[in-house]
Design a protein around this motif. Structure first.
Motif, PDB file in Angstrom:
ATOM      1  N   MET A 119       0.855  -1.191   0.000  1.00  0.00           N
ATOM      2  CA  MET A 119       0.000   0.000   0.000  1.00  0.00           C
ATOM      3  C   MET A 119       0.892   1.243   0.000  1.00  0.00           C
ATOM      4  N   ASP A 120       0.373   2.284  -0.597  1.00  0.00           N
ATOM      5  CA  ASP A 120       1.153   3.525  -0.609  1.00  0.00           C
ATOM      6  C   ASP A 120       1.161   4.137   0.783  1.00  0.00           C
ATOM      7  N   ALA A 121       2.305   4.678   1.153  1.00  0.00           N
ATOM      8  CA  ALA A 121       2.478   5.194   2.511  1.00  0.00           C
ATOM      9  C   ALA A 121       1.535   6.360   2.809  1.00  0.00           C
ATOM     10  N   TYR A 122       1.085   7.055   1.756  1.00  0.00           N
ATOM     11  CA  TYR A 122       0.256   8.235   2.006  1.00  0.00           C
ATOM     12  C   TYR A 122      -1.238   7.888   2.092  1.00  0.00           C
ATOM     13  N   ASP A 123      -1.578   6.608   1.868  1.00  0.00           N
ATOM     14  CA  ASP A 123      -2.981   6.221   1.966  1.00  0.00           C
ATOM     15  C   ASP A 123      -3.422   6.135   3.424  1.00  0.00           C
ATOM     16  N   LEU A 124      -4.598   6.682   3.713  1.00  0.00           N
ATOM     17  CA  LEU A 124      -5.232   6.494   5.021  1.00  0.00           C
ATOM     18  C   LEU A 124      -5.975   5.162   4.977  1.00  0.00           C
ATOM     19  N   ILE A 125      -5.659   4.260   5.872  1.00  0.00           N
ATOM     20  CA  ILE A 125      -6.298   2.938   5.875  1.00  0.00           C
ATOM     21  C   ILE A 125      -7.016   2.743   7.206  1.00  0.00           C
ATOM     22  N   TRP A 126      -8.324   2.538   7.118  1.00  0.00           N
ATOM     23  CA  TRP A 126      -9.207   2.612   8.277  1.00  0.00           C
ATOM     24  C   TRP A 126      -9.925   1.281   8.478  1.00  0.00           C
ATOM     25  N   GLU A 127      -9.752   0.681   9.631  1.00  0.00           N
ATOM     26  CA  GLU A 127     -10.508  -0.520   9.996  1.00  0.00           C
ATOM     27  C   GLU A 127     -11.718  -0.075  10.808  1.00  0.00           C
ATOM     28  N   ALA A 128     -12.919  -0.261  10.240  1.00  0.00           N
ATOM     29  CA  ALA A 128     -14.139   0.240  10.883  1.00  0.00           C
ATOM     30  C   ALA A 128     -14.546  -0.588  12.091  1.00  0.00           C
ATOM     31  N   HIS A 129     -14.011  -1.796  12.202  1.00  0.00           N
ATOM     32  CA  HIS A 129     -14.267  -2.591  13.405  1.00  0.00           C
ATOM     33  C   HIS A 129     -13.332  -3.794  13.447  1.00  0.00           C
ATOM     34  N   ALA A 130     -12.476  -3.830  14.455  1.00  0.00           N
ATOM     35  CA  ALA A 130     -11.625  -5.002  14.690  1.00  0.00           C
ATOM     36  C   ALA A 130     -12.333  -5.908  15.688  1.00  0.00           C
ATOM     37  N   GLY A 131     -12.262  -7.204  15.481  1.00  0.00           N
ATOM     38  CA  GLY A 131     -12.990  -8.133  16.350  1.00  0.00           C
ATOM     39  C   GLY A 131     -12.183  -8.671  17.511  1.00  0.00           C
ATOM     40  N   ILE A 132     -11.112  -7.985  17.849  1.00  0.00           N
ATOM     41  CA  ILE A 132     -10.256  -8.428  18.958  1.00  0.00           C
ATOM     42  C   ILE A 132     -11.091  -8.506  20.237  1.00  0.00           C
ATOM     43  N   PHE A 133     -11.041  -9.645  20.926  1.00  0.00           N
ATOM     44  CA  PHE A 133     -11.968  -9.873  22.034  1.00  0.00           C
ATOM     45  C   PHE A 133     -11.816  -8.827  23.140  1.00  0.00           C
ATOM     46  N   PRO A 134     -12.960  -8.226  23.584  1.00  0.00           N
ATOM     47  CA  PRO A 134     -12.881  -7.135  24.558  1.00  0.00           C
ATOM     48  C   PRO A 134     -12.719  -7.635  25.995  1.00  0.00           C
ATOM     49  N   ALA A 135     -11.498  -7.750  26.440  1.00  0.00           N
ATOM     50  CA  ALA A 135     -11.245  -8.132  27.835  1.00  0.00           C
ATOM     51  C   ALA A 135      -9.889  -7.572  28.235  1.00  0.00           C
ATOM     52  N   SER A 142      -4.932  -4.795  -5.202  1.00  0.00           N
ATOM     53  CA  SER A 142      -4.585  -5.312  -6.532  1.00  0.00           C
ATOM     54  C   SER A 142      -5.824  -5.836  -7.243  1.00  0.00           C
ATOM     55  N   GLU A 143      -6.648  -6.582  -6.495  1.00  0.00           N
ATOM     56  CA  GLU A 143      -7.860  -7.152  -7.078  1.00  0.00           C
ATOM     57  C   GLU A 143      -8.782  -6.047  -7.593  1.00  0.00           C
ATOM     58  N   LEU A 144      -8.939  -4.983  -6.795  1.00  0.00           N
ATOM     59  CA  LEU A 144      -9.846  -3.907  -7.198  1.00  0.00           C
ATOM     60  C   LEU A 144      -9.295  -3.132  -8.392  1.00  0.00           C
ATOM     61  N   LEU A 145      -7.991  -2.899  -8.393  1.00  0.00           N
ATOM     62  CA  LEU A 145      -7.385  -2.198  -9.538  1.00  0.00           C
ATOM     63  C   LEU A 145      -7.553  -3.031 -10.803  1.00  0.00           C
ATOM     64  N   ASN A 146      -7.389  -4.364 -10.667  1.00  0.00           N
ATOM     65  CA  ASN A 146      -7.584  -5.255 -11.822  1.00  0.00           C
ATOM     66  C   ASN A 146      -9.018  -5.224 -12.329  1.00  0.00           C
ATOM     67  N   ARG A 147      -9.950  -4.921 -11.426  1.00  0.00           N
ATOM     68  CA  ARG A 147     -11.367  -4.857 -11.813  1.00  0.00           C
ATOM     69  C   ARG A 147     -11.749  -3.491 -12.378  1.00  0.00           C
ATOM     70  N   GLY A 148     -10.769  -2.593 -12.427  1.00  0.00           N
ATOM     71  CA  GLY A 148     -11.046  -1.288 -13.016  1.00  0.00           C
ATOM     72  C   GLY A 148     -11.288  -0.175 -12.025  1.00  0.00           C
ATOM     73  N   TRP A 149     -11.108  -0.463 -10.739  1.00  0.00           N
ATOM     74  CA  TRP A 149     -11.242   0.617  -9.755  1.00  0.00           C
ATOM     75  C   TRP A 149     -10.118   1.639  -9.960  1.00  0.00           C
ATOM     76  N   SER A 150     -10.437   2.909  -9.835  1.00  0.00           N
ATOM     77  CA  SER A 150      -9.414   3.952  -9.931  1.00  0.00           C
ATOM     78  C   SER A 150      -8.645   4.029  -8.607  1.00  0.00           C
ATOM     79  N   ALA A 151      -7.454   4.618  -8.663  1.00  0.00           N
ATOM     80  CA  ALA A 151      -6.666   4.800  -7.435  1.00  0.00           C
ATOM     81  C   ALA A 151      -7.446   5.648  -6.437  1.00  0.00           C
ATOM     82  N   GLY A 152      -8.176   6.647  -6.940  1.00  0.00           N
ATOM     83  CA  GLY A 152      -8.950   7.521  -6.056  1.00  0.00           C
ATOM     84  C   GLY A 152     -10.083   6.784  -5.362  1.00  0.00           C
ATOM     85  N   ASP A 153     -10.785   5.929  -6.112  1.00  0.00           N
ATOM     86  CA  ASP A 153     -11.877   5.166  -5.499  1.00  0.00           C
ATOM     87  C   ASP A 153     -11.332   4.162  -4.491  1.00  0.00           C
ATOM     88  N   CYS A 154     -10.156   3.603  -4.768  1.00  0.00           N
ATOM     89  CA  CYS A 154      -9.526   2.687  -3.801  1.00  0.00           C
ATOM     90  C   CYS A 154      -9.181   3.436  -2.512  1.00  0.00           C
TER      91      CYS A 154
END
Ligand SMILES: [Zn+2]
Length: 325
Positions: free
Chosen positions: A1-17, A295-307
């Protein structure tokens, strides 16, 4: 992934304890994620447990040199500039509130920025996706109003469809589905219909696609996850899809014996008819899937911006609006 991309996990399932999940959180950072929403409670555990878990995570994160708490976009950007993973908390369900909408503020102060009102089963606030969904109650409406006042994201994941529609009607802000799949591709009760996808998008929200094979209806790989992403994009446009992998380590003792006893006593939360407890277990795509997924999305025609929007920009847009900064 490009270093300047913001990558956001909307929910991690790590057990809450308390005391658990440190290496799992680190795995998100090592995979290149910028921000993770980490659950500190769900409806089988009470408010005291959620408070203890939130305080414990906060202490560990504050003491680390690679992660920091962030309850605003400015905080997330500051963490990124320092080369750190930012973390905010979420809660899966309203049980932790103990019937008092005033407790939303207590959790907000501890870093909770996103909350469900029901986890699979009905609560005193809302209806669950694996229950006879009774919709949003008067108490649930007070909770939503308090979340709107404080700037906390209303999350319809794990809720029934009637409740999701009620949440959209009650909330002044966009509503998200942080982690789910599409019913059109896999008929699991945890997934969302096209009607929900359209309604969430119409109010400016996003649907986060999970990485759990049971909900995806196929292997937890980049191709199947991309199918669900493509579907949301085809129904509502690429500005309304995000990533909520919900990854958790499937090996090792994630759950302590005390909590395992509570979980085992409440099988109704995970009905066998929906595939829970099946012999082959559950597989979840790990955080490192993002490289193959892009990679899969780019191969399907997704633009870098939409990714870039899918991986982080879309959720950041909602958070900036709801958190007001
Ligand atoms: Zn969940």
């Amino acid at each position: 992934m490009d270093a300047y991309d913001l990558i956001w996990e909307a929910h991690a399932g790590i057990f809450p304890a308390p005391g658990r999940g440190w290496e799992a959180l680190r795995a998100y950072r090592d995979a290149g994620f910028s921000h993770v929403s980490l659950n500190v409670g769900f409806d089988l555990l009470d408010g005291a447990h959620a408070l203890a878990t939130a305080r414990d995570w906060s202490r560990r994160i504050a003491a680390s040199d690679w992660a920091q708490m962030a309850g605003s976009l400015a905080g997330i950007e500051a963490a990124r500039a320092a080369g750190k993973l930012s973390v905010a908390f979420d809660i899966e369900g309203a049980v932790a509130l103990g019937g008092d909408a005033g407790n939303v503020e207590v959790f907000h102060q501890l870093g909770v920025r996103q909350m469900l009102l029901a986890y699979n089963r009905n609560t005193d606030a809302a209806g669950g996706c694996h229950d006879d969904d009774h919709g949003l109650t008067a108490f649930g409406r007070r909770v939503v109003a308090e979340m709107n006042r404080l700037g906390m994201i209303v999350d319809g994941a794990h809720a029934g469809e009637r409740t999701v529609m009620d949440l959209l009607e009650a909330s002044q802000d966009p509503v998200v589905i942080s982690h789910a799949g599409c019913k059109a591709l896999a008929g699991h009760g945890r997934n969302v219909s096209d009607a929900v996808v359209r309604a969430v998008a119409a109010q400016g929200g996003v649907v986060g696609i999970c990485g759990i094979d049971l909900f995806l209806g196929g292997p937890a790989d980049a191709r199947v996850i991309a199918d669900h992403i493509d579907h949301v994009a085809s129904v509502a446009g690429p500005a309304h899809v995000a990533l909520g992998l919900d990854w958790f380590p499937t090996e090792g003792a994630q759950v302590g014996e005390d909590v395992a006893t509570i979980l085992a006593a409440h099988p109704e939360f995970w009905p066998p008819a929906e595939g829970y407890g099946r012999a082959e277990g559950v597989q979840v795509a790990s955080p490192s899937i993002i490289v193959a997924l892009k990679s899969e999305l780019l191969n399907r025609g997704w633009s870098a911006g939409d990714c870039a929007a899918l991986f982080g920009g879309n959720f950041a847009r909602v958070a900036r609006q709801v958190w007001r900064g």
